[in-house]
Design a protein around this motif. Structure first.
Motif, PDB file in Angstrom:
ATOM      1  N   ALA A  83      10.920   6.296  22.560  1.00 51.97           N
ATOM      2  CA  ALA A  83      10.258   4.999  22.691  1.00 51.97           C
ATOM      3  C   ALA A  83       8.745   5.131  22.544  1.00 51.97           C
ATOM      4  CB  ALA A  83      10.613   4.378  24.041  1.00 51.97           C
ATOM      5  N   LEU A  84       8.183   6.189  23.110  1.00 51.82           N
ATOM      6  CA  LEU A  84       6.735   6.409  22.999  1.00 51.82           C
ATOM      7  C   LEU A  84       6.317   6.596  21.543  1.00 51.82           C
ATOM      8  CD1 LEU A  84       3.895   7.114  24.020  1.00 51.82           C
ATOM      9  CD2 LEU A  84       4.716   9.428  24.471  1.00 51.82           C
ATOM     10  N   LEU A  85       7.010   7.464  20.833  1.00 48.65           N
ATOM     11  CA  LEU A  85       6.653   7.731  19.432  1.00 48.65           C
ATOM     12  C   LEU A  85       6.884   6.504  18.557  1.00 48.65           C
ATOM     13  CD1 LEU A  85       8.076  11.348  19.047  1.00 48.65           C
ATOM     14  CD2 LEU A  85       5.719  10.642  19.500  1.00 48.65           C
ATOM     15  N   ALA A  86       7.956   5.761  18.821  1.00 41.59           N
ATOM     16  CA  ALA A  86       8.223   4.548  18.046  1.00 41.59           C
ATOM     17  C   ALA A  86       7.155   3.488  18.283  1.00 41.59           C
ATOM     18  CB  ALA A  86       9.605   4.001  18.403  1.00 41.59           C
ATOM     19  N   THR A  87       6.640   3.414  19.513  1.00 42.42           N
ATOM     20  CA  THR A  87       5.582   2.458  19.816  1.00 42.42           C
ATOM     21  C   THR A  87       4.299   2.800  19.067  1.00 42.42           C
ATOM     22  OG1 THR A  87       6.500   2.070  22.022  1.00 42.42           O
ATOM     23  CG2 THR A  87       4.216   1.433  21.671  1.00 42.42           C
ATOM     24  N   LEU A  88       4.018   4.085  18.900  1.00 44.55           N
ATOM     25  CA  LEU A  88       2.783   4.504  18.238  1.00 44.55           C
ATOM     26  C   LEU A  88       2.787   4.221  16.740  1.00 44.55           C
ATOM     27  CD1 LEU A  88       2.125   7.973  19.932  1.00 44.55           C
ATOM     28  CD2 LEU A  88       0.988   5.811  20.402  1.00 44.55           C
ATOM     29  N   LEU A  89       3.974   4.089  16.141  1.00 44.75           N
ATOM     30  CA  LEU A  89       4.040   4.005  14.687  1.00 44.75           C
ATOM     31  C   LEU A  89       3.296   2.804  14.114  1.00 44.75           C
ATOM     32  CD1 LEU A  89       7.694   5.111  13.829  1.00 44.75           C
ATOM     33  CD2 LEU A  89       5.574   6.352  13.432  1.00 44.75           C
ATOM     34  N   GLY A  90       3.435   1.652  14.745  1.00 44.71           N
ATOM     35  CA  GLY A  90       2.839   0.445  14.171  1.00 44.71           C
ATOM     36  C   GLY A  90       1.502   0.051  14.745  1.00 44.71           C
ATOM     37  N   LEU A  91       0.930   0.883  15.603  1.00 51.42           N
ATOM     38  CA  LEU A  91      -0.310   0.488  16.268  1.00 51.42           C
ATOM     39  C   LEU A  91      -1.496   0.398  15.317  1.00 51.42           C
ATOM     40  CD1 LEU A  91      -0.131   2.493  19.618  1.00 51.42           C
ATOM     41  CD2 LEU A  91      -0.008   0.011  19.337  1.00 51.42           C
ATOM     42  N   ASP A  92      -1.513   1.213  14.266  1.00 46.86           N
ATOM     43  CA  ASP A  92      -2.675   1.225  13.388  1.00 46.86           C
ATOM     44  C   ASP A  92      -2.858  -0.092  12.647  1.00 46.86           C
ATOM     45  OD1 ASP A  92      -0.342   1.775  12.015  1.00 46.86           O
ATOM     46  OD2 ASP A  92      -1.357   2.855  10.411  1.00 46.86           O
ATOM     47  N   ARG A  93      -1.796  -0.916  12.563  1.00 44.33           N
ATOM     48  CA  ARG A  93      -1.893  -2.186  11.859  1.00 44.33           C
ATOM     49  C   ARG A  93      -2.188  -3.360  12.794  1.00 44.33           C
ATOM     50  NH1 ARG A  93      -0.401  -2.622   6.858  1.00 44.33           N
ATOM     51  NH2 ARG A  93       0.103  -4.829   7.169  1.00 44.33           N
ATOM     52  N   MET A  94      -2.289  -3.107  14.094  1.00 44.79           N
ATOM     53  CA  MET A  94      -2.455  -4.212  15.034  1.00 44.79           C
ATOM     54  C   MET A  94      -3.735  -4.988  14.774  1.00 44.79           C
ATOM     55  SD  MET A  94      -2.529  -4.190  19.223  1.00 44.79           S
ATOM     56  CE  MET A  94      -0.908  -3.469  19.356  1.00 44.79           C
ATOM     57  N   PHE A  95      -4.847  -4.273  14.521  1.00 38.89           N
ATOM     58  CA  PHE A  95      -6.123  -4.933  14.257  1.00 38.89           C
ATOM     59  C   PHE A  95      -6.621  -4.699  12.834  1.00 38.89           C
ATOM     60  CE2 PHE A  95      -6.324  -3.871  18.873  1.00 38.89           C
ATOM     61  CZ  PHE A  95      -6.229  -5.170  19.350  1.00 38.89           C
ATOM     62  N   GLN A  96      -6.151  -3.649  12.182  1.00 36.41           N
ATOM     63  CA  GLN A  96      -6.684  -3.320  10.865  1.00 36.41           C
ATOM     64  C   GLN A  96      -6.329  -4.370   9.821  1.00 36.41           C
ATOM     65  OE1 GLN A  96      -5.608   0.387   8.437  1.00 36.41           O
ATOM     66  NE2 GLN A  96      -7.408   1.035   9.587  1.00 36.41           N
ATOM     67  N   ALA A  97      -5.106  -4.922   9.903  1.00 36.87           N
ATOM     68  CA  ALA A  97      -4.727  -5.973   8.959  1.00 36.87           C
ATOM     69  C   ALA A  97      -5.617  -7.197   9.127  1.00 36.87           C
ATOM     70  CB  ALA A  97      -3.252  -6.340   9.157  1.00 36.87           C
ATOM     71  N   ASP A  98      -5.957  -7.534  10.377  1.00 35.81           N
ATOM     72  CA  ASP A  98      -6.856  -8.665  10.613  1.00 35.81           C
ATOM     73  C   ASP A  98      -8.255  -8.376  10.086  1.00 35.81           C
ATOM     74  OD1 ASP A  98      -4.892 -10.151  11.869  1.00 35.81           O
ATOM     75  OD2 ASP A  98      -5.353  -9.355  13.842  1.00 35.81           O
ATOM     76  N   ARG A  99      -8.680  -7.138  10.188  1.00 34.96           N
ATOM     77  CA  ARG A  99      -9.999  -6.778   9.668  1.00 34.96           C
ATOM     78  C   ARG A  99     -10.025  -6.858   8.150  1.00 34.96           C
ATOM     79  NH1 ARG A  99     -13.008  -2.320   7.919  1.00 34.96           N
ATOM     80  NH2 ARG A  99     -15.157  -2.287   8.723  1.00 34.96           N
ATOM     81  N   ASP A 100      -8.928  -6.461   7.508  1.00 36.54           N
ATOM     82  CA  ASP A 100      -8.887  -6.463   6.050  1.00 36.54           C
ATOM     83  C   ASP A 100      -8.924  -7.874   5.467  1.00 36.54           C
ATOM     84  OD1 ASP A 100      -8.777  -3.728   6.095  1.00 36.54           O
ATOM     85  OD2 ASP A 100      -6.591  -3.604   5.877  1.00 36.54           O
TER      86      ASP A 100
END
Length: 219
Positions: A56-73
């Motif tokens: 669960a920990l590793l699966a949670t980390l997978l999508g974190l990089d897109r949480m704010f980066q997509a909004d910034r782009d």
């Protein structure tokens, strides 16, 4: 805030949004464990809670990089920063949407994965309860790492380096509570209450720290 929650939820469950990949990763990790351990069913039952928590920990980390980066782009982050709503509340709503899309399905799948790991009914109930209480803490802690690396391309590895040490207490007390439920005389309630306290602290500290990191990145 409701519109932001619904928007982030839709984006997260889309192909490439990160949430489906996280669920699939969790299922693959747990499903492969019996093949790597072998036919030792008592051993599988003993390590089952730790396997589910680490997955669960590793699966949670997978999508974190897109949480704010997509909004910034696409410029949405500038609108959110200049909006009338407090940025801490905006960040909290985005984190909750990420948890519903990414971690809540893991909690739902945990009982079925527990059967695959030869866990008892009591252990399955305990691990499901601890994941339900503890995974919001993982998301809120990870949100801080996502905000710190929002200006970096492909910051997923850096997020993991920043976040993993901070998630150790949640992991320890989550697994400890499950072991306490199935092992006498180890207690269940004490580590479970500490796990609840860690999540409550993350609800307060996570949005404040993530909002400060976002302001710094745009400064």
């Amino acid at each position: 805030m409701a519109a932001l929650f619904a928007r982030d939820l839709r984006l997260a469950v889309k192909v490439g949004g990160g949430a489906p990949m996280g669920v699939l990763f969790f299922l693959v990790v747990v499903a492969l464990m019996p093949f790597s351990i072998g036919p030792d069913l008592p051993l599988l039952a003993r390590i089952g809670p730790a396997v589910l928590w680490i997955g669960a920990l590793l699966a949670t980390l997978l999508g974190l990089d897109r949480m704010f980066q997509a909004d910034r782009d696409d410029g949405s982050l500038d609108v959110l920063l200049a909006g009338d709503q407090p940025l801490e509340l905006v960040v909290l709503v985005k984190g909750l949407a990420h948890w519903v899309a990414t971690s809540l399905p893991l909690v739902v799948a945990a009982p079925f994965m527990g059967l695959l790991l030869n866990m008892s009914g009591l252990a399955i109930g305990a691990v499901t309860a601890t994941l339900l209480v503890g995974t919001p803490s993982l998301t809120l802690i990870g949100m801080i790492g996502a905000a710190l690396t929002v200006s970096l391309r492909r910051g997923g590895v850096l997020i993991a380096i920043l976040v993993l040490p901070l998630t150790v207490p949640t992991l320890v007390f989550g697994v400890g509570a499950v072991l306490g439920a199935v092992t006498d005389p180890a207690p269940f309630l004490s580590p479970f209450l500490v796990l609840c306290a860690l999540t409550l602290v993350a609800f307060v500290v996570g949005p404040i720290a993530a909002a400060a990191a976002l302001r710094q990145s745009q400064g």
